[in-house]
Design a protein around this motif. Structure first.
Motif, PDB file in Angstrom:
ATOM      1  N   MET A 264       0.853  -1.178   0.000  1.00 40.33           N
ATOM      2  CA  MET A 264       0.000   0.000   0.000  1.00 40.33           C
ATOM      3  C   MET A 264       0.891   1.231   0.000  1.00 40.33           C
ATOM      4  SD  MET A 264      -2.769  -1.281   2.881  1.00 40.33           S
ATOM      5  CE  MET A 264      -2.993   0.410   3.417  1.00 40.33           C
ATOM      6  N   GLY A 265       0.339   2.380  -0.413  1.00 39.82           N
ATOM      7  CA  GLY A 265       1.109   3.613  -0.349  1.00 39.82           C
ATOM      8  C   GLY A 265       1.481   3.921   1.089  1.00 39.82           C
ATOM      9  N   THR A 266       2.725   4.309   1.324  1.00 41.80           N
ATOM     10  CA  THR A 266       3.157   4.539   2.702  1.00 41.80           C
ATOM     11  C   THR A 266       2.414   5.698   3.352  1.00 41.80           C
ATOM     12  OG1 THR A 266       4.986   5.860   1.848  1.00 41.80           O
ATOM     13  CG2 THR A 266       5.448   3.564   2.360  1.00 41.80           C
ATOM     14  N   ALA A 267       1.836   6.592   2.545  1.00 43.45           N
ATOM     15  CA  ALA A 267       1.098   7.726   3.104  1.00 43.45           C
ATOM     16  C   ALA A 267      -0.374   7.392   3.322  1.00 43.45           C
ATOM     17  CB  ALA A 267       1.218   8.934   2.180  1.00 43.45           C
ATOM     18  N   GLU A 268      -0.765   6.165   3.048  1.00 43.81           N
ATOM     19  CA  GLU A 268      -2.181   5.802   3.121  1.00 43.81           C
ATOM     20  C   GLU A 268      -2.558   5.083   4.407  1.00 43.81           C
ATOM     21  OE1 GLU A 268      -3.730   5.128  -1.300  1.00 43.81           O
ATOM     22  OE2 GLU A 268      -2.010   3.862  -0.859  1.00 43.81           O
ATOM     23  N   GLY A 269      -1.624   5.031   5.362  1.00 44.59           N
ATOM     24  CA  GLY A 269      -1.951   4.423   6.636  1.00 44.59           C
ATOM     25  C   GLY A 269      -1.661   2.935   6.663  1.00 44.59           C
ATOM     26  N   ARG A 270      -2.254   2.267   7.646  1.00 46.61           N
ATOM     27  CA  ARG A 270      -2.014   0.852   7.859  1.00 46.61           C
ATOM     28  C   ARG A 270      -3.231   0.037   7.455  1.00 46.61           C
ATOM     29  NH1 ARG A 270       1.998  -0.201  11.717  1.00 46.61           N
ATOM     30  NH2 ARG A 270       0.864  -2.033  12.441  1.00 46.61           N
ATOM     31  N   ALA A 271      -2.992  -1.215   7.162  1.00 47.36           N
ATOM     32  CA  ALA A 271      -4.110  -2.134   6.949  1.00 47.36           C
ATOM     33  C   ALA A 271      -4.779  -2.370   8.297  1.00 47.36           C
ATOM     34  CB  ALA A 271      -3.611  -3.449   6.370  1.00 47.36           C
ATOM     35  N   HIS A 272      -6.120  -2.337   8.357  1.00 47.74           N
ATOM     36  CA  HIS A 272      -6.812  -2.495   9.625  1.00 47.74           C
ATOM     37  C   HIS A 272      -6.559  -3.884  10.208  1.00 47.74           C
ATOM     38  CE1 HIS A 272      -9.593  -3.745   6.419  1.00 47.74           C
ATOM     39  NE2 HIS A 272     -10.094  -4.603   7.274  1.00 47.74           N
ATOM     40  N   ALA A 273      -6.575  -3.947  11.527  1.00 46.57           N
ATOM     41  CA  ALA A 273      -6.195  -5.171  12.229  1.00 46.57           C
ATOM     42  C   ALA A 273      -7.041  -6.368  11.820  1.00 46.57           C
ATOM     43  CB  ALA A 273      -6.292  -4.936  13.738  1.00 46.57           C
ATOM     44  N   GLU A 274      -8.333  -6.130  11.556  1.00 46.52           N
ATOM     45  CA  GLU A 274      -9.236  -7.240  11.244  1.00 46.52           C
ATOM     46  C   GLU A 274      -8.908  -7.899   9.912  1.00 46.52           C
ATOM     47  OE1 GLU A 274     -10.045  -4.265  12.107  1.00 46.52           O
ATOM     48  OE2 GLU A 274     -11.183  -4.366  13.972  1.00 46.52           O
TER      49      GLU A 274
END
Length: 291
Positions: A264-274
């Protein structure tokens, strides 16, 4: 309602370009609702001036009276091409080869560490003009020739925009788009234009032939593709609200093989935990292997 555009206006007869003052809140709301419901593009009231300025030149070019007429055009099911044009105008397709190079460095290390010549399937899920897909194809071509991976690999590149896909298939770019490509790699994989084509490069057929392009809406169920070893989902999630972003990540993650990687783009945050994806480096996540 259908607007007759069979006889576009001559240049001297163009009406004045509309401004944000001509853009009613009601029409803005209907256009943004249409974009959200159809392609997941999320734009709140702070984007009104942006939407107005992006659409105004097109409205003028078509000889329409204003934003209400353009909304009617977008709602006309026979004007799908114009709807696609509006999507292009409201999204930013700026990209370049080997963007976020640490992702390609990780990909190279990952593939070499596998010590496998098994088939590989990769997906560029928001491929735009193809820079990302061809960058990946260049890298895999080199790994194949050095014996690090086998010859059975493929790249699927999809985007919602038919226009950018047509351009991507051509594989022709301004040389500045390859500013992060080393001179050696550029010579190996591209042809430089001369004469009228000076300042442009074409990706060689050897690389272009390894990428298959297709149109796909990430906000709809994803069927008939995958599973993939590697998926790039970069620089598209910024257009979605939180709920849509989570849904898109879940859809895309479902196409990844256990042990595979999502970028994912590094500026787009993290993948949600679920989602179950495990972080590797900023913007890279692994799908765990079930035990």
């Amino acid at each position: 309602m259908s607007l007759d555009l069979s006889h576009p206006p001559v240049l001297g007869a163009l009406p004045p370009q509309p401004t944000v003052d001509d853009f009613s809140d009601r029409t803005f709301g209907r256009i943004t609702a249409l974009m959200y419901e159809t392609v997941g593009l999320s734009m709140n009231e702070t984007k009104k001036s942006l939407v107005a300025s992006r659409l105004a030149p097109r409205i003028q070019r078509l000889g329409l009276r204003g934003y209400d007429d353009y909304l009617a055009l977008l709602l006309d099911e026979h004007e799908a091409a114009e709807f696609q044009m509006a999507v292009d105008l409201l999204t930013t397709n700026e990209t370049y080869f080997f963007r976020e190079p640490h992702h390609f460095e990780l990909l190279e290390k990952e593939l070499i560490a596998r010590h496998s010549r098994a088939p590989l399937a990769l997906w560029s899920a928001a491929s735009s003009f193809g820079d990302e897909a061809y960058s990946t194809a260049m890298l895999l071509t080199e790994l194949q020739k050095s014996g690090q991976i086998g010859p059975d690999w493929s790249i699927l590149a999809t985007d919602i925009s038919h226009r950018v896909l047509l351009s991507a298939k051509e594989g022709v770019y301004p040389v500045d788009r390859l500013r992060h490509v080393s001179p050696e790699r550029l010579k190996r994989h591209c042809l430089r234009g001369d004469g009228p084509a000076e300042g442009q490069v074409m990706v060689k057929e050897e690389v272009r032939s390894r990428v298959r392009f297709g149109q796909l809406n990430l906000c709809r169920p994803i069927t008939g593709i995958g599973p993939f070893d590697i998926v790039f989902l970069r620089n598209v999630l910024i257009y979605f609200d939180a709920e849509t972003k989570r849904a898109v990540i879940d859809r895309v993650a479902a196409t990844i093989k256990p042990g595979g990687i999502l970028f994912m783009g590094t500026a787009e945050g993290r993948a949600h935990a679920e989602s179950g994806l495990e972080p590797l480096v900023p913007g890279a996540f692994r799908k765990p292997v079930k035990r």
